[in-house]
Scaffold this active site. Structure first.
Site, PDB file in Angstrom:
ATOM      1  N   TYR A 250      -2.384  -1.245  10.289  1.00  0.00           N
ATOM      2  CA  TYR A 250      -2.304  -1.381   8.824  1.00  0.00           C
ATOM      3  C   TYR A 250      -0.954  -0.878   8.327  1.00  0.00           C
ATOM      4  O   TYR A 250      -0.285  -1.566   7.543  1.00  0.00           O
ATOM      5  CB  TYR A 250      -3.448  -0.589   8.190  1.00  0.00           C
ATOM      6  CG  TYR A 250      -3.574  -0.766   6.688  1.00  0.00           C
ATOM      7  CD1 TYR A 250      -3.986  -1.983   6.146  1.00  0.00           C
ATOM      8  CD2 TYR A 250      -3.303   0.289   5.815  1.00  0.00           C
ATOM      9  CE1 TYR A 250      -4.122  -2.142   4.768  1.00  0.00           C
ATOM     10  CE2 TYR A 250      -3.440   0.141   4.445  1.00  0.00           C
ATOM     11  CZ  TYR A 250      -3.849  -1.080   3.921  1.00  0.00           C
ATOM     12  OH  TYR A 250      -3.982  -1.238   2.560  1.00  0.00           O
TER      13      TYR A 250
ATOM     14  N   SER B 114       0.853  -1.200   0.000  1.00  0.00           N
ATOM     15  CA  SER B 114       0.000   0.000   0.000  1.00  0.00           C
ATOM     16  C   SER B 114       0.880   1.237   0.000  1.00  0.00           C
ATOM     17  O   SER B 114       2.049   1.177   0.413  1.00  0.00           O
ATOM     18  CB  SER B 114      -0.867   0.001   1.267  1.00  0.00           C
ATOM     19  OG  SER B 114      -1.465   1.265   1.447  1.00  0.00           O
TER      20      SER B 114
HETATM   21  N1  LIG Z   1      -8.571  -0.392  -2.294  1.00  0.00           N
HETATM   22  C1  LIG Z   1      -7.545   0.407  -2.131  1.00  0.00           C
HETATM   23  O1  LIG Z   1      -7.636   1.630  -2.358  1.00  0.00           O
HETATM   24  C2  LIG Z   1      -6.211  -0.162  -1.675  1.00  0.00           C
HETATM   25  C3  LIG Z   1      -5.102   0.696  -1.653  1.00  0.00           C
HETATM   26  C4  LIG Z   1      -3.866   0.186  -1.259  1.00  0.00           C
HETATM   27  C5  LIG Z   1      -3.741  -1.154  -0.923  1.00  0.00           C
HETATM   28  N2  LIG Z   1      -4.836  -1.968  -0.949  1.00  0.00           N
HETATM   29  C6  LIG Z   1      -4.617  -3.377  -0.612  1.00  0.00           C
HETATM   30  O2  LIG Z   1      -5.078  -4.176  -1.673  1.00  0.00           O
HETATM   31  C7  LIG Z   1      -5.578  -5.420  -1.180  1.00  0.00           C
HETATM   32  C8  LIG Z   1      -7.012  -5.620  -1.648  1.00  0.00           C
HETATM   33  O3  LIG Z   1      -7.777  -4.546  -1.167  1.00  0.00           O
HETATM   34  P1  LIG Z   1      -9.257  -4.249  -1.691  1.00  0.00           P
HETATM   35  O4  LIG Z   1      -9.515  -2.816  -1.450  1.00  0.00           O
HETATM   36  O5  LIG Z   1      -9.455  -4.838  -3.007  1.00  0.00           O
HETATM   37  O6  LIG Z   1     -10.080  -5.053  -0.568  1.00  0.00           O
HETATM   38  P2  LIG Z   1     -11.511  -5.774  -0.644  1.00  0.00           P
HETATM   39  O7  LIG Z   1     -12.015  -5.752   0.749  1.00  0.00           O
HETATM   40  O8  LIG Z   1     -12.345  -5.242  -1.743  1.00  0.00           O
HETATM   41  O9  LIG Z   1     -11.076  -7.261  -1.020  1.00  0.00           O
HETATM   42  C9  LIG Z   1     -10.336  -8.029  -0.148  1.00  0.00           C
HETATM   43  C10 LIG Z   1     -10.742  -9.481  -0.331  1.00  0.00           C
HETATM   44  O10 LIG Z   1      -9.957 -10.267   0.569  1.00  0.00           O
HETATM   45  C11 LIG Z   1     -10.802 -11.207   1.203  1.00  0.00           C
HETATM   46  N3  LIG Z   1     -10.244 -11.584   2.492  1.00  0.00           N
HETATM   47  C12 LIG Z   1     -10.319 -10.899   3.668  1.00  0.00           C
HETATM   48  N4  LIG Z   1      -9.712 -11.602   4.639  1.00  0.00           N
HETATM   49  C13 LIG Z   1      -9.249 -12.735   4.079  1.00  0.00           C
HETATM   50  C14 LIG Z   1      -8.559 -13.862   4.579  1.00  0.00           C
HETATM   51  N5  LIG Z   1      -8.243 -13.951   5.878  1.00  0.00           N
HETATM   52  N6  LIG Z   1      -8.214 -14.845   3.716  1.00  0.00           N
HETATM   53  C15 LIG Z   1      -8.544 -14.780   2.407  1.00  0.00           C
HETATM   54  N7  LIG Z   1      -9.244 -13.744   1.886  1.00  0.00           N
HETATM   55  C16 LIG Z   1      -9.579 -12.728   2.706  1.00  0.00           C
HETATM   56  C17 LIG Z   1     -12.152 -10.514   1.327  1.00  0.00           C
HETATM   57  O11 LIG Z   1     -13.216 -11.434   1.495  1.00  0.00           O
HETATM   58  C18 LIG Z   1     -12.209  -9.743   0.006  1.00  0.00           C
HETATM   59  O12 LIG Z   1     -12.822 -10.496  -1.015  1.00  0.00           O
HETATM   60  C19 LIG Z   1      -5.441  -5.352   0.332  1.00  0.00           C
HETATM   61  O13 LIG Z   1      -4.237  -5.978   0.718  1.00  0.00           O
HETATM   62  C20 LIG Z   1      -5.381  -3.858   0.602  1.00  0.00           C
HETATM   63  O14 LIG Z   1      -4.702  -3.582   1.795  1.00  0.00           O
HETATM   64  C21 LIG Z   1      -6.071  -1.505  -1.304  1.00  0.00           C
END
Ligand SMILES: NC(=O)c1ccc[n+]([C@@H]2O[C@H](COP(=O)([O-])OP(=O)(O)OC[C@H]3O[C@@H](n4cnc5c(N)ncnc54)[C@H](O)[C@@H]3O)[C@@H](O)[C@H]2O)c1
Length: 273
Positions: free
Chosen positions: A154, A141
């Site tokens: 986080y 991130s």
């Molecule tokens: N969305 C953003 O703006 C953003 C920015 C920077 C980093 N990220 C990172 O990207 C990744 C995905 O984020 P996102 O926004 O798409 O999240 P999201 O919540 O849309 O998707 C995350 C998915 O992971 C699954 N999940 C949660 N816990 C789990 C577990 N213990 N085992 C297996 N699956 C699990 C959830 O069910 C979900 O389908 C994360 O690591 C997040 O920290 C997101």
């Protein structure tokens, strides 16, 4: 690059960025294993990829559980014969003042984001070391470079993911295994919808965020997916231990632009007093 026969596992691919990553790999021609905690979402994504690209397998996986991480790596190897790429994407986050946090809050984030990344990597590396080939891509991130208040677990977990990326990269480089991180900025996922829905003035919220993003938009999950695909490809054959930032310039900027950018610097600002 010919992606036929390439096998990739994407954790947390039931929605958001993971789904975008899985789509990019399947569209290119790779077999994709959706390792997702939520059964109905994971199955739906695998079925959709099967329909569109003839690729897509699903195994319900909780990456915070040692046995599940071991099982999904075994499943991919037994079903597909080998493993080329692991994308550690599953992650959770929440905002809470540090003094109101308890151990369960800390564990909830660190056990998925950092421990889960370690566990899946550890079992994948066993296979990849035997193969003398493999790629691990950790979705970190922008919080690894700068952060926001009340997001301590986080920021700590994602910082740990980048440190782990470097540690594994140098330990396994000689075995033909590359390990890299991708650090997305704001991405069009549920969290971006939640930010807008929680606001009384969604337009004001968008303006605030776009003031802080030089490219003045959020990115799509597939824009993150394309970076992951590049890191898994031969096009990035000399890149390992890197943290590739895809944030529209967000972390290159000191402060939001609109209020100050056009004003000329004078007096104290130039040090003349
Ligand atoms: N969305 C953003 O703006 C953003 C920015 C920077 C980093 N990220 C990172 O990207 C990744 C995905 O984020 P996102 O926004 O798409 O999240 P999201 O919540 O849309 O998707 C995350 C998915 O992971 C699954 N999940 C949660 N816990 C789990 C577990 N213990 N085992 C297996 N699956 C699990 C959830 O069910 C979900 O389908 C994360 O690591 C997040 O920290 C997101």
């Amino acid at each position: 690059m010919d992606w036929n026969g390439h096998v990739a596992i994407v954790t947390g691919a039931g929605s958001g960025i993971g789904q975008g990553v899985a789509e990019c790999f399947a569209e290119a021609g790779a077999e994709v294993v959706i390792a997702e905690l939520n059964r109905s979402r994971g199955q739906a994504v695998a079925e959709d990829l099967q329909k569109r690209y003839g690729k897509g397998l699903f195994l319900q996986t909780d990456v915070s559980k040692d046995a599940d991480c071991k099982a999904v790596i075994q499943y991919a190897v037994q079903t597909c014969g080998h493993l080329d790429t692991l994308v550690n994407n599953a992650g959770v986050n929440f905002v809470k003042p540090t003094l109101e946090m308890d151990l369960a809050d800390w564990d909830r984030v660190v056990n998925v984001d950092l421990r889960g990344t370690f566990l899946c990597s550890r079992y994948a590396l066993e296979v990849m070391a035997r193969q003398r080939h493999g790629n691990i891509i950790n979705i970190a991130s922008v919080h690894t470079l700068a952060t926001l208040p009340e997001a301590a677990p986080y920021a700590a977990a994602k910082g740990g993911v980048v440190a782990l990326t470097r540690a594994l990269a140098i330990e396994f480089a000689a075995l033909g295994i590359r390990v890299n991180a991708v650090s997305p900025g704001l991405t069009d996922t549920q969290i971006w919808q939640d930010i807008q829905n929680a606001a009384t003035d969604a337009e004001e919220v968008r303006r605030h965020w776009f003031d802080n993003i030089p490219m003045e938009r959020v990115q799509s999950s597939r824009e993150v997916g394309n970076v992951a695909l590049f890191l898994a490809s031969d096009q990035s054959s000399y890149i390992t231990g890197a943290n590739i930032v895809t944030d529209g310039g967000m972390t290159a900027q000191l402060t939001s632009r609109t209020r100050y950018a056009s004003k000329p610097l004078e007096g104290k600002a130039q040090g003349r007093d």
